[in-house]
Design a protein around this motif. Structure first.
Motif, PDB file in Angstrom:
ATOM      1  N   UNK A  30       0.823  -1.199   0.000  1.00 51.75           N
ATOM      2  CA  UNK A  30       0.000   0.000   0.000  1.00 51.75           C
ATOM      3  C   UNK A  30       0.855   1.246   0.000  1.00 51.75           C
ATOM      4  N   UNK A  31       0.241   2.409   0.157  1.00 50.62           N
ATOM      5  CA  UNK A  31       1.002   3.656   0.244  1.00 50.62           C
ATOM      6  C   UNK A  31       1.912   3.652   1.466  1.00 50.62           C
ATOM      7  N   UNK A  32       3.024   4.393   1.371  1.00 50.65           N
ATOM      8  CA  UNK A  32       3.957   4.477   2.500  1.00 50.65           C
ATOM      9  C   UNK A  32       3.253   4.872   3.790  1.00 50.65           C
ATOM     10  N   UNK A  33       2.378   5.867   3.699  1.00 51.15           N
ATOM     11  CA  UNK A  33       1.717   6.356   4.907  1.00 51.15           C
ATOM     12  C   UNK A  33       0.816   5.312   5.528  1.00 51.15           C
ATOM     13  N   UNK A  34       0.199   4.465   4.702  1.00 52.40           N
ATOM     14  CA  UNK A  34      -0.710   3.443   5.221  1.00 52.40           C
ATOM     15  C   UNK A  34       0.058   2.302   5.876  1.00 52.40           C
ATOM     16  N   UNK A  35       1.210   1.904   5.281  1.00 54.68           N
ATOM     17  CA  UNK A  35       1.981   0.815   5.869  1.00 54.68           C
ATOM     18  C   UNK A  35       2.751   1.269   7.109  1.00 54.68           C
ATOM     19  N   UNK A  36       3.286   2.505   7.074  1.00 56.82           N
ATOM     20  CA  UNK A  36       4.018   3.054   8.217  1.00 56.82           C
ATOM     21  C   UNK A  36       5.055   2.058   8.738  1.00 56.82           C
ATOM     22  N   UNK A  37       5.953   1.609   7.849  1.00 56.81           N
ATOM     23  CA  UNK A  37       6.890   0.545   8.195  1.00 56.81           C
ATOM     24  C   UNK A  37       7.878   0.935   9.287  1.00 56.81           C
ATOM     25  N   UNK A  38       8.096   2.216   9.491  1.00 53.71           N
ATOM     26  CA  UNK A  38       9.000   2.622  10.572  1.00 53.71           C
ATOM     27  C   UNK A  38       8.469   2.192  11.934  1.00 53.71           C
ATOM     28  N   UNK A  39       7.141   2.025  12.031  1.00 51.96           N
ATOM     29  CA  UNK A  39       6.533   1.588  13.296  1.00 51.96           C
ATOM     30  C   UNK A  39       5.886   0.203  13.201  1.00 51.96           C
ATOM     31  N   UNK A  40       5.518  -0.229  11.982  1.00 53.76           N
ATOM     32  CA  UNK A  40       4.713  -1.445  11.856  1.00 53.76           C
ATOM     33  C   UNK A  40       5.424  -2.562  11.102  1.00 53.76           C
ATOM     34  N   UNK A  41       6.711  -2.416  10.816  1.00 54.24           N
ATOM     35  CA  UNK A  41       7.394  -3.417   9.996  1.00 54.24           C
ATOM     36  C   UNK A  41       7.268  -4.812  10.582  1.00 54.24           C
TER      37      UNK A  41
END
Length: 273
Positions: A224-235
């Motif tokens: 999904x979009x970077x903002x939706x995945x938020x991998x810095x917090x949800x990886x």
């Protein structure tokens, strides 16, 4: 031994036209199809007339343009339904997309590209089109890195020579040492990540699916979009979700866990994405 039969030229030409239609967007005129397939206009027109009679293509009488017909849709659906990994994964993917609100994708390796078998999306990652049947490069996607985990380093280099590691953004992996490190992460951590390597503003986590012979036969991703995945917090959360989905499908295919050799337990350094 009998000689291999020569390819049927008419079938090859018809396949080239169908491929051009599949890769196009909207209706395409016969002259543009001829150019895309490398065929003469008269040959193209004859083939299109035959394919129209078979419902493989549909022609807009007013504009004189073509698109894929109902038989092509029937064949695509039948091809998906004949894939066991698709059948085992589909409902679990829809459930996960509904729970996370993100895109969930299934792909297998087709030569030196990945081929999407199915995709579904949640409200945070909407698409106006299906990915099913489309191809993407292996080295620039989380799905591709997961699929490449089924090959050793030599196999990856044979499949993807260095000049095939094309850059799509400034973050694309374009050398084999870096790609080896990414694949090593899949083998030790269980999942791959991809952040703006194929397209800006997009990211995913992905995990390989294995069969009863421990072979990597497919991969799943959450995207999904970077903002939706938020991998810095949800990886880790999303990576674990991808890993659990892949494990569910792998188990249905008969996979049983295999112990890692001691040298594989030393995790490589974390990659940037």
């Amino acid at each position: 031994m009998a000689a291999e039969p020569a390819p049927n030229q008419s079938v090859e030409r018809a396949a080239a036209l169908l491929r051009a239609l599949a890769e196009g967007h909207g209706d395409i005129r016969a002259s543009d199809l001829a150019a895309a397939a490398g065929l003469g206009l008269s040959t193209t027109s004859r083939l299109l007339a035959t394919m129209e009679s078979l419902d493989l293509v549909v022609r807009d009488g007013g504009a004189g343009a073509y698109r894929l017909g109902p038989l092509a849709l029937t064949l695509g659906g039948a091809a998906a339904n004949q894939s066991r990994v698709y059948r085992e994964a589909r409902q679990h993917m829809q459930n996960l997309a509904g729970r996370l609100g993100l895109g969930v994708n299934l792909a297998t390796r087709d030569g030196d590209h990945l081929l999407y078998l199915f995709n579904t999306e949640g409200p945070a990652a909407p698409k106006a089109f299906t990915l099913t049947g489309q191809r993407n490069p292996l080295h620039a996607t989380g799905l591709g890195k997961s699929l490449l985990a089924g090959l050793d380093a030599a196999g990856r280099r044979a499949l993807l020579p260095a000049d095939r590691l094309t850059a799509f953004t400034a973050r694309t992996v374009t050398d084999h040492d870096a790609l080896d490190a990414e694949v090593d992460l899949v083998l030790t951590r269980g999942y791959a990540t991809e952040i703006e390597e194929l397209a800006l503003g997009r990211a995913c986590v992905a995990a390989p699916i294995r069969d009863r012979g421990n072979e990597v036969v497919a991969a799943v991703s959450i995207s999904g979009p970077l903002s939706a995945l938020d991998l810095s917090h949800r990886r880790d959360e999303l990576g674990q979700a991808a890993l659990e989905l892949a494990d569910t499908v792998s188990t249905a295919l008969g996979y049983r866990a295999v112990a890692l050799p001691p040298q594989a337990l030393a995790a490589p350094p974390e990659s940037a994405g």
